[in-house]
Design a protein around this motif. Structure first.
Motif, short mmCIF file in Angstrom:
data_model
loop_
_atom_site.label_atom_id
_atom_site.label_comp_id
_atom_site.label_asym_id
_atom_site.label_seq_id
_atom_site.Cartn_x
_atom_site.Cartn_y
_atom_site.Cartn_z
N PHE A 40 21.25 29.55 41.85
CA PHE A 40 21.54 30.37 40.67
C PHE A 40 21.87 31.80 41.10
O PHE A 40 22.77 32.43 40.53
CB PHE A 40 20.36 30.35 39.70
CG PHE A 40 20.05 28.97 39.16
CD1 PHE A 40 18.74 28.52 39.10
CD2 PHE A 40 21.06 28.12 38.72
CE1 PHE A 40 18.44 27.26 38.60
CE2 PHE A 40 20.78 26.85 38.22
CZ PHE A 40 19.47 26.43 38.17
N LEU A 41 21.16 32.31 42.09
CA LEU A 41 21.36 33.70 42.54
C LEU A 41 22.76 33.89 43.12
O LEU A 41 23.43 34.88 42.81
CB LEU A 41 20.29 34.05 43.56
CG LEU A 41 20.21 35.48 44.10
CD1 LEU A 41 20.20 36.50 42.97
CD2 LEU A 41 18.95 35.61 44.97
N THR A 42 23.22 32.94 43.94
CA THR A 42 24.56 33.07 44.51
C THR A 42 25.62 32.96 43.41
O THR A 42 26.64 33.64 43.46
CB THR A 42 24.84 32.01 45.60
OG1 THR A 42 24.54 30.71 45.09
CG2 THR A 42 23.99 32.27 46.83
N GLY A 43 25.36 32.09 42.41
CA GLY A 43 26.29 32.00 41.28
C GLY A 43 26.39 33.31 40.53
O GLY A 43 27.49 33.77 40.18
N ASP A 44 25.23 33.94 40.30
CA ASP A 44 25.23 35.25 39.62
C ASP A 44 26.02 36.28 40.41
O ASP A 44 26.85 37.00 39.87
CB ASP A 44 23.78 35.76 39.47
CG ASP A 44 22.99 34.99 38.44
OD1 ASP A 44 21.76 35.15 38.39
OD2 ASP A 44 23.62 34.21 37.67
N LEU A 45 25.73 36.36 41.72
CA LEU A 45 26.40 37.33 42.58
C LEU A 45 27.91 37.14 42.54
O LEU A 45 28.67 38.12 42.42
CB LEU A 45 25.91 37.22 44.02
CG LEU A 45 24.65 38.01 44.37
CD1 LEU A 45 24.26 37.74 45.81
CD2 LEU A 45 24.89 39.50 44.16
N ALA A 46 28.34 35.89 42.68
CA ALA A 46 29.78 35.62 42.71
C ALA A 46 30.43 35.98 41.39
O ALA A 46 31.50 36.59 41.35
CB ALA A 46 30.02 34.15 43.02
N ARG A 47 29.78 35.59 40.28
CA ARG A 47 30.34 35.85 38.95
C ARG A 47 30.46 37.36 38.71
O ARG A 47 31.49 37.85 38.23
CB ARG A 47 29.45 35.19 37.90
CG ARG A 47 29.83 35.46 36.46
CD ARG A 47 29.01 34.60 35.50
NE ARG A 47 27.60 34.57 35.86
CZ ARG A 47 26.76 35.53 35.56
NH1 ARG A 47 27.15 36.57 34.86
NH2 ARG A 47 25.49 35.47 35.94
N LEU A 48 29.41 38.11 39.09
CA LEU A 48 29.40 39.55 38.85
C LEU A 48 30.34 40.29 39.81
O LEU A 48 31.02 41.23 39.40
CB LEU A 48 27.97 40.09 38.96
CG LEU A 48 27.03 39.63 37.83
CD1 LEU A 48 25.57 39.81 38.23
CD2 LEU A 48 27.33 40.39 36.56
N MET A 49 30.37 39.86 41.07
CA MET A 49 31.30 40.48 42.03
C MET A 49 32.75 40.22 41.63
O MET A 49 33.61 41.10 41.73
CB MET A 49 31.08 39.93 43.44
CG MET A 49 30.19 40.75 44.35
SD MET A 49 30.59 42.51 44.45
CE MET A 49 32.18 42.50 45.29
N ARG A 50 33.01 38.99 41.18
CA ARG A 50 34.36 38.66 40.75
C ARG A 50 34.76 39.51 39.55
O ARG A 50 35.89 40.00 39.48
CB ARG A 50 34.42 37.17 40.43
CG ARG A 50 35.73 36.71 39.87
CD ARG A 50 35.70 35.21 39.71
NE ARG A 50 36.76 34.75 38.81
CZ ARG A 50 37.08 33.48 38.67
NH1 ARG A 50 36.44 32.57 39.36
NH2 ARG A 50 38.03 33.11 37.85
N ALA A 51 33.84 39.69 38.61
CA ALA A 51 34.14 40.51 37.43
C ALA A 51 34.41 41.96 37.84
O ALA A 51 35.34 42.59 37.35
CB ALA A 51 32.99 40.43 36.43
N ALA A 52 33.60 42.47 38.77
CA ALA A 52 33.79 43.84 39.25
C ALA A 52 35.13 43.97 39.96
O ALA A 52 35.87 44.95 39.76
CB ALA A 52 32.64 44.24 40.18
N PHE A 53 35.44 43.00 40.80
CA PHE A 53 36.71 43.00 41.53
C PHE A 53 37.88 42.92 40.55
O PHE A 53 38.88 43.63 40.70
CB PHE A 53 36.72 41.82 42.50
CG PHE A 53 37.91 41.76 43.41
CD1 PHE A 53 38.78 40.67 43.37
CD2 PHE A 53 38.18 42.77 44.32
CE1 PHE A 53 39.88 40.60 44.21
CE2 PHE A 53 39.28 42.70 45.17
CZ PHE A 53 40.13 41.62 45.10
N GLU A 54 37.75 42.06 39.53
CA GLU A 54 38.83 41.91 38.55
C GLU A 54 39.03 43.19 37.75
O GLU A 54 40.15 43.53 37.39
CB GLU A 54 38.57 40.71 37.64
CG GLU A 54 39.00 39.41 38.33
CD GLU A 54 38.54 38.16 37.62
OE1 GLU A 54 38.71 37.08 38.21
OE2 GLU A 54 38.01 38.25 36.49
#
Lengths: 164, 164
Positions: free
Chosen positions: A18-32
């Motif tokens: 779950f933690l890696t999913g959160d990180l990826a989702r939030l990093m992707r949103a920040a990057f986008e």
DNA sequence: GTCATTTAGTATGTCGGCCTTACTATATGG
DNA sequence: CCATATAGTAAGGCCGACATACTAAATGAC
């Protein structure tokens, strides 16, 4: 302690999956958000394709798909868009007419620089108040986790090692 | 050094954005292999919803969506499926007839245990040869990165803080 | 040299994870 | 009382992936 309490206490919403999913989702949103701000004409997955191509140079599609860890068809979709945007070109492989060699075009240089800058800004947001030492160890462990998971994935793919 | 060389050397396919994407994609694939093996009747995102519900108990939907960092409509979709599978129930909030309270059903206990076991197996694959000390620091940094990114996301959402 | 098998890339369809807009019903506060 | 805001949802859509089946080409056993 009731059974119900023991079950609900056992599951951890902050476990690795779950933690890696959160990180990826939030990093992707920040990057986008940074990509949008800089009007960069690619998605985060397309950016990743370009980043890998920049590192490994002219490559066969099947090798690039393998390096990215995606199915060949998934890569074909990304390359179609990148070719249409004028950022990559496909050529034939003289040693195997089935195969295609993909290369970056000169136009990709500017986009790669934009991607790098967007990534820098997103990473700066994420890293706030994290020391260089902690950061280095985090990266080291993350790379090792990825390596372990990549090995597990290859072992799970049909047709590898022991015949299916 | 040519300009081309300097541009392609600058971009890093292992920068935070790409690295977290890799980790999430590979962890999710490992978790899904374990879910399939254990015939667990939920997807990884549904598992995450159940995990958070197990932790925070009976909750309003809008609070749960906020806790998960997804749009209310996204949560509605997950809850529809979980309700249909008999794992959650929706009730009215006596203090606000617009709001709904979601709770886990007794049937969720067994599924939560299966999810926890699948997560344990996936994490064991990933953690191979990583010390407890390194693991603890990795988790600590990951939680801090997530906190920083969550703050940045909230700041970027329209209607929060400074008016849009 | 032949041919069964394998491989490279792709067409098509599908799924999961999310989002936005617009809507109804309800709550709130001036 | 009523304008505005909120909770939840219907509908439509996008992105990132996959599997199956296909064509064209390569390979290797015989």
């Amino acid at each position: 302690m009731t059974k119900d309490a023991s079950v609900t206490n056992r599951i951890d919403p902050d476990s690795l999956g779950f933690l890696t999913g959160d990180l990826a989702r939030l990093m992707r949103a920040a990057f986008e958000r940074e990509i949008d701000r800089g009007a960069v004409p690619v998605t985060s997955a397309e950016a990743r394709v370009l980043a890998h191509m920049a590192r490994c140079g002219a490559t066969r599609q099947n090798k690039l798909a393998d390096r990215l860890g995606v199915a060949p068809m998934s890569l074909t979709g990304f390359l179609d868009k990148l070719e249409q945007a004028g950022l990559i070109a496909r050529g034939t492989d003289p040693s195997d007419r089935r195969a295609k060699i993909v290369t970056l075009t000169p136009a990709a240089d500017a986009v790669l620089e934009q991607i790098a800058q967007a990534g820098d800004r997103a990473r700066t947001l994420a890293r706030r108040d994290i020391s260089d030492a902690d950061w280095a160890l985090f990266r080291d462990v993350a790379l090792r986790l990825r390596g372990n998971l990549e090995q597990a994935r290859r072992a799970a793919v049909p047709g590898r090692g022991v015949p299916a």
